[in-house]
Structures are given as C-alpha cells and as structure tokens.
Enzyme design. Structure first.
Site, PDB file in Angstrom:
ATOM      1  CB  CYS A  80       1.203   2.287  10.710  1.00 46.89           C
ATOM      2  SG  CYS A  80       0.467   3.613  11.667  1.00 46.89           S
ATOM      3  CG  HIS A 171       0.560   4.331   6.487  1.00 43.22           C
ATOM      4  ND1 HIS A 171      -0.247   3.228   6.353  1.00 43.22           N
ATOM      5  CD2 HIS A 171       0.293   4.837   7.705  1.00 43.22           C
ATOM      6  CE1 HIS A 171      -0.983   3.074   7.442  1.00 43.22           C
ATOM      7  NE2 HIS A 171      -0.669   4.053   8.279  1.00 43.22           N
ATOM      8  CD  GLU A 173       1.039   1.514   3.456  1.00 44.92           C
ATOM      9  OE1 GLU A 173       2.194   1.739   3.849  1.00 44.92           O
ATOM     10  OE2 GLU A 173       0.041   1.597   4.191  1.00 44.92           O
TER      11      GLU A 173
END
Ligand code: GLN
Length: 203
Positions: A80, A171, A173
């Site tokens: 991002c 994202h 994660e």
C-alpha cells in the site's frame, strides 16, 4: 542463518508485518533510524500514509541510506503506502513527497476514493486467489517493461515485482494469510528455502 528483515517503523501498519515475519521464523527488526539498518537482509515497507512516511524518512535521516541499500539490491516488500514509496512516480502525491524508484510503476494515491471506498475482494495472483484488503489503496496506472504483474483485481495490476522488489496495493498482513510474505522471503529475496509449507510449494 538467522535472517533479519527490517520493517520500516516510522509510521503505519508495521506491527502486523513483524508478527507474520516472526511467525515465519525470521527476525523482524523495527527500523526507526539509520543505525538500525545495519545487518538487515531485506526490508518491508508497510502501509500507512506515504506522504507522512516520506517526510519522516527524511527527518530521521533514513531516506538516503535506505535508498542506497534498495538501489544496491536489498530485497524489499512494500504494501500500500509502501508500494507508493517503491514506485518511480506518484500521481496525486503531496508536493514534498518522494519515492525510491526501485519498481518502474506510476502509482496514483487514493485512486479508489476516500476511506469509505476501502474494500475487500479476491485478487487473482500467479499462485491462486488471495484475499485483498484495500484501504485507501493506490492504483498502478503505468507499468514499465521490466515489471512483472503477479496479481490483478478487476483487470488492474495490484501485485507487481521488479527483480528483488515486490509491491502490493493491498494489505496482505491483514488477511491472516502468510503466502505473500513466504513468497517474498523465498522466491523474491532468496533468503529462506523455497518450500516453507505446502502453499509455498504450489507457487
Ligand atoms: N492512501 C495512503 C497513502 O497515500 C495509503 C493507504 C495505505 O497504506 N493503507 O499513502
């Protein structure tokens, strides 16, 4: 070998990256000042606000040494805002915002709209579907010839690679799926054995 991966920790969503990296058996090192860069084998640039990150990179003195390492071939994974920092040009950026230019892409900030336009959707990648969490995501509007598109959403590139640099507009994660981090550590950075688990074997 103890693999040490630096996670840029001046701003943004760095904790979730560190947790995944540790889960995968490498040491995550939070990077807040130039001295922290010593001995890292790769870097992660997290999501957050790329203009603020760019400013903090300069004020902490990290911008120049980190840029040198990246241009010298240090593997890097940007997500991002991290993707924006790795690109070669920023559209709709702040005037004082700069980028490292290690992936030849032009990236438009907040191209999907403001906060309300954040969304989650499946991303088609070269190793199957991945659940993408898009938060005020950047849009890749131009892709240079040395850039491989590894994932797309609605026909637009959202996961790209150039050499040892990997970037995602979403994202990874935050989706509870470690495949992209495994892919980065094994296939992109060459730091851990290729097949960490079954999913990595299929890539
Ligand atoms: N919109 C942010 C920026 O311009 C990126 C958003 C994110 O990292 N989730 O930097």
């Amino acid at each position: 070998m103890n693999v040490r991966v630096g996670v840029l920790a001046v701003q943004g969503a760095f904790l979730a990256h560190s947790e995944i990296l540790e889960e995968l058996g490498v040491t995550a090192v939070e990077i807040r000042q130039p001295a922290h860069l010593g001995g890292v084998d790769a870097m992660v640039l997290p999501g957050g606000e790329s203009g603020t990150m760019s400013k903090l990179l300069v004020s902490t003195g990290l911008y120049e040494p980190l840029g040198k390492l990246l241009h010298g071939g240090l593997p890097v994974f940007g997500t991002c805002a991290g993707m924006i920092l790795l690109g070669s040009s920023i559209l709709d950026g702040r005037d004082d915002q700069s980028c490292f230019g290690v992936i030849d892409i032009a990236v438009r900030r907040n191209a999907y709209g403001r906060q309300v336009d954040s969304f989650e959707d499946d991303v088609d990648t070269t190793f199957g579907q991945f659940h993408g969490v898009f938060i005020r995501a950047p849009r890749v509007e131009e892709v240079g010839r040395d850039v491989e598109v590894l994932g797309s959403h609605d026909g637009e590139p959202v996961l790209v690679r150039q050499g040892v640099a990997l970037a995602a507009a979403f994202h990874p994660e935050l989706s509870g799926d470690t495949r992209l981090h495994e892919f980065f550590l094994s296939h992109v950075a060459g730091l851990v054995p290729v097949a960490i688990n079954q999913t990595a074997k299929e890539m």
